[in-house]
Design an enzyme around this catalytic site. Sequence first.
Site, mmCIF file in Angstrom:
data_model
loop_
_atom_site.group_PDB
_atom_site.id
_atom_site.type_symbol
_atom_site.label_atom_id
_atom_site.label_comp_id
_atom_site.label_asym_id
_atom_site.label_seq_id
_atom_site.Cartn_x
_atom_site.Cartn_y
_atom_site.Cartn_z
ATOM 1 C CG ASP A 136 -0.271 -0.033 2.561
ATOM 2 O OD1 ASP A 136 0.971 -0.156 2.618
ATOM 3 O OD2 ASP A 136 -0.984 0.042 3.587
ATOM 4 C CD GLU A 137 5.389 1.203 3.336
ATOM 5 O OE1 GLU A 137 6.327 1.990 3.161
ATOM 6 O OE2 GLU A 137 5.401 0.310 4.201
ATOM 7 C CE1 TYR A 160 9.674 -2.150 0.353
ATOM 8 C CE2 TYR A 160 8.057 -0.701 1.399
ATOM 9 C CZ TYR A 160 8.406 -1.943 0.891
ATOM 10 O OH TYR A 160 7.499 -2.978 0.917
HETATM 11 P P1 NAD Z 1 11.556 -9.536 4.227
HETATM 12 O O1 NAD Z 1 12.574 -8.456 4.181
HETATM 13 O O2 NAD Z 1 11.231 -10.189 5.522
HETATM 14 O O3 NAD Z 1 11.963 -10.705 3.204
HETATM 15 C C1 NAD Z 1 12.500 -10.460 1.942
HETATM 16 C C2 NAD Z 1 13.151 -11.746 1.445
HETATM 17 O O4 NAD Z 1 13.648 -11.506 0.121
HETATM 18 C C3 NAD Z 1 14.348 -12.204 2.286
HETATM 19 O O5 NAD Z 1 14.268 -13.584 2.517
HETATM 20 C C4 NAD Z 1 15.562 -11.863 1.421
HETATM 21 O O6 NAD Z 1 16.649 -12.749 1.614
HETATM 22 C C5 NAD Z 1 14.971 -12.005 0.019
HETATM 23 N N1 NAD Z 1 15.678 -11.186 -0.986
HETATM 24 C C6 NAD Z 1 15.986 -9.866 -0.917
HETATM 25 N N2 NAD Z 1 16.612 -9.486 -2.043
HETATM 26 C C7 NAD Z 1 16.690 -10.584 -2.844
HETATM 27 C C8 NAD Z 1 17.206 -10.822 -4.139
HETATM 28 N N3 NAD Z 1 17.810 -9.851 -4.834
HETATM 29 N N4 NAD Z 1 17.087 -12.058 -4.664
HETATM 30 C C9 NAD Z 1 16.501 -13.061 -3.963
HETATM 31 N N5 NAD Z 1 16.009 -12.896 -2.736
HETATM 32 C C10 NAD Z 1 16.080 -11.667 -2.170
HETATM 33 O O7 NAD Z 1 10.269 -8.896 3.563
HETATM 34 P P2 NAD Z 1 8.727 -9.193 3.819
HETATM 35 O O8 NAD Z 1 8.223 -8.300 4.890
HETATM 36 O O9 NAD Z 1 8.512 -10.650 3.942
HETATM 37 O O10 NAD Z 1 8.108 -8.662 2.454
HETATM 38 C C11 NAD Z 1 7.989 -9.536 1.334
HETATM 39 C C12 NAD Z 1 7.368 -8.783 0.188
HETATM 40 O O11 NAD Z 1 6.094 -8.292 0.573
HETATM 41 C C13 NAD Z 1 8.170 -7.558 -0.254
HETATM 42 O O12 NAD Z 1 8.142 -7.483 -1.655
HETATM 43 C C14 NAD Z 1 7.440 -6.382 0.373
HETATM 44 O O13 NAD Z 1 7.582 -5.224 -0.417
HETATM 45 C C15 NAD Z 1 6.004 -6.893 0.347
HETATM 46 N N6 NAD Z 1 5.115 -6.367 1.411
HETATM 47 C C16 NAD Z 1 5.504 -6.390 2.711
HETATM 48 C C17 NAD Z 1 4.618 -5.926 3.685
HETATM 49 C C18 NAD Z 1 4.990 -5.978 5.158
HETATM 50 O O14 NAD Z 1 4.244 -5.452 5.987
HETATM 51 N N7 NAD Z 1 6.092 -6.608 5.549
HETATM 52 C C19 NAD Z 1 3.365 -5.436 3.325
HETATM 53 C C20 NAD Z 1 3.003 -5.425 1.968
HETATM 54 C C21 NAD Z 1 3.887 -5.910 1.029
HETATM 55 P P1 TYD Z 2 7.696 -0.435 9.960
HETATM 56 O O1 TYD Z 2 7.399 -1.666 10.757
HETATM 57 O O2 TYD Z 2 9.110 -0.114 9.639
HETATM 58 O O3 TYD Z 2 6.786 -0.505 8.653
HETATM 59 P P2 TYD Z 2 6.502 0.626 7.515
HETATM 60 O O4 TYD Z 2 7.466 1.731 7.675
HETATM 61 O O5 TYD Z 2 6.740 -0.146 6.270
HETATM 62 O O6 TYD Z 2 5.080 1.033 7.711
HETATM 63 O O7 TYD Z 2 7.105 0.804 10.745
HETATM 64 C C1 TYD Z 2 5.737 0.877 11.078
HETATM 65 C C2 TYD Z 2 5.508 2.221 11.716
HETATM 66 O O8 TYD Z 2 6.179 2.276 12.968
HETATM 67 C C3 TYD Z 2 6.058 3.388 10.893
HETATM 68 O O9 TYD Z 2 5.155 4.490 10.993
HETATM 69 C C4 TYD Z 2 7.375 3.725 11.573
HETATM 70 C C5 TYD Z 2 7.117 3.364 13.025
HETATM 71 N N1 TYD Z 2 8.292 2.875 13.794
HETATM 72 C C6 TYD Z 2 8.607 3.458 15.024
HETATM 73 O O10 TYD Z 2 7.927 4.389 15.496
HETATM 74 N N2 TYD Z 2 9.684 2.974 15.705
HETATM 75 C C7 TYD Z 2 10.465 1.974 15.224
HETATM 76 O O11 TYD Z 2 11.464 1.586 15.882
HETATM 77 C C8 TYD Z 2 10.115 1.382 13.967
HETATM 78 C C9 TYD Z 2 10.939 0.270 13.403
HETATM 79 C C10 TYD Z 2 9.015 1.873 13.297
#
Ligand code: NAD
Ligand code: TYD
Length: 352
Positions: A136-137, A160
Amino acid sequence: MKTYLVTGGAGFIGSNFVLYLLKKHDDIQIVNLDKLTYAGNLENLKDIESDKRHIFVQGDICDEKLVSKLFSDYSIDYVVNFAAESHVDRSISDPEIFVKSNVLGTVNLLNCAKKAWQIGDDQFREGCKFLQVSTDEVYGSLGAEGFFTEKTPLDPHSPYSSSKSSADLFVKAYWDTYRFPINITRCSNNYGPYQFPEKLIPLMINNALQHKELPVYGDGMQVRDWLYVEDHCKAIDMVVEKGSLGEVYNVGGHNERPNVAIVKTILSYIQENVDSQVSEALIRHVEDRKGHDRRYGIDPQKIKDDLGWYPETAFEEGIKRTIRWYLEHMDWMKNVTSGAYQEYYAKMYQNR
Ligand code: NAD
Ligand code: TYD
């Protein structure tokens, strides 16, 4: 039998997705390509170590030779691309790797899949699909009112979210130009097991358990829309199976909370159930994140109406389950926070 190429399947959401798919479908094969950056961890996949349906390959999605070889070695039907650098704070201090992995890596995957699936001019093997896991970002930041729909213009602010938006535009371009079969999902913030403790929820749980300060950025009133990771996995599975080609689907459960409220919820659970010494006195307001988006809020009506998706885990239940998971996996937390993590943490927080 369907064969999935899951990328980033050793990270937080990717590993949850691999576990979810193997539980849900018997007759599948998963090729899991992950570079194993600091965020990727094979321990996340320990429960399926001996499952022959899962093949792990360590490698980079930017590696054209390797990805092409995977397409020739396996008859891949679906690509689900999770692989990415995913942390906003890291993207602010080191944007380039976000361009490489998130943009160039996605384009390389698109090209390799396009070559492997092409059967004629702008014709692709029946039933194949490339699903880009986005966020959503990409929509930017909301004021107090309204929600992101699939029609909201992209307006990313951080390196990002800019890299994720660029990747989305390439994926869309492959549909618009070649009718290459794609979907894009854009989910709100996830929480749950195996999330790396640089992100808000696991970082606060880990710090609170160690009586370390809880760094809340700025006034802590920034709002995120939290979804339990399994509900995101369910949505991706449904979009792979039923999503109309070329479509974008927003995923979220209308669960918006200010950051400081999340931190207080974690503190009160730990205080009541684990350690009475833990209190709100641990909260420290620190310097705000640069360009900090104020509010995210997803409108998930399209995926609900078109595919019948709905979230199953309410936040009140999901957050307790998550805290309990980290308590039961203190070894996991200890392992991922040793070594390079200490350096990261010191650099990120010492002067804030
Ligand atoms: P994460 O950072 O926990 O995991 C990312 C994984 O990708 C890791 O295992 C890393 O080793 C691998 N990776 C990174 N670069 C790579 C490359 N060049 N080749 C192969 N592997 C590689 O991330 P996450 O939180 O699990 O997010 C996964 C996906 O979901 C991302 O694309 C992120 O943008 C998307 N996403 C995350 C959230 C969230 O809240 N975490 C929400 C919406 C979408
Ligand atoms: P984060 O988990 O990094 O996710 P995103 O930036 O992708 O939304 O952060 C969630 C929210 O929490 C974001 O508004 C930043 C805030 N935040 C803190 O206030 N303190 C922290 O130490 C971190 C990691 C995030």
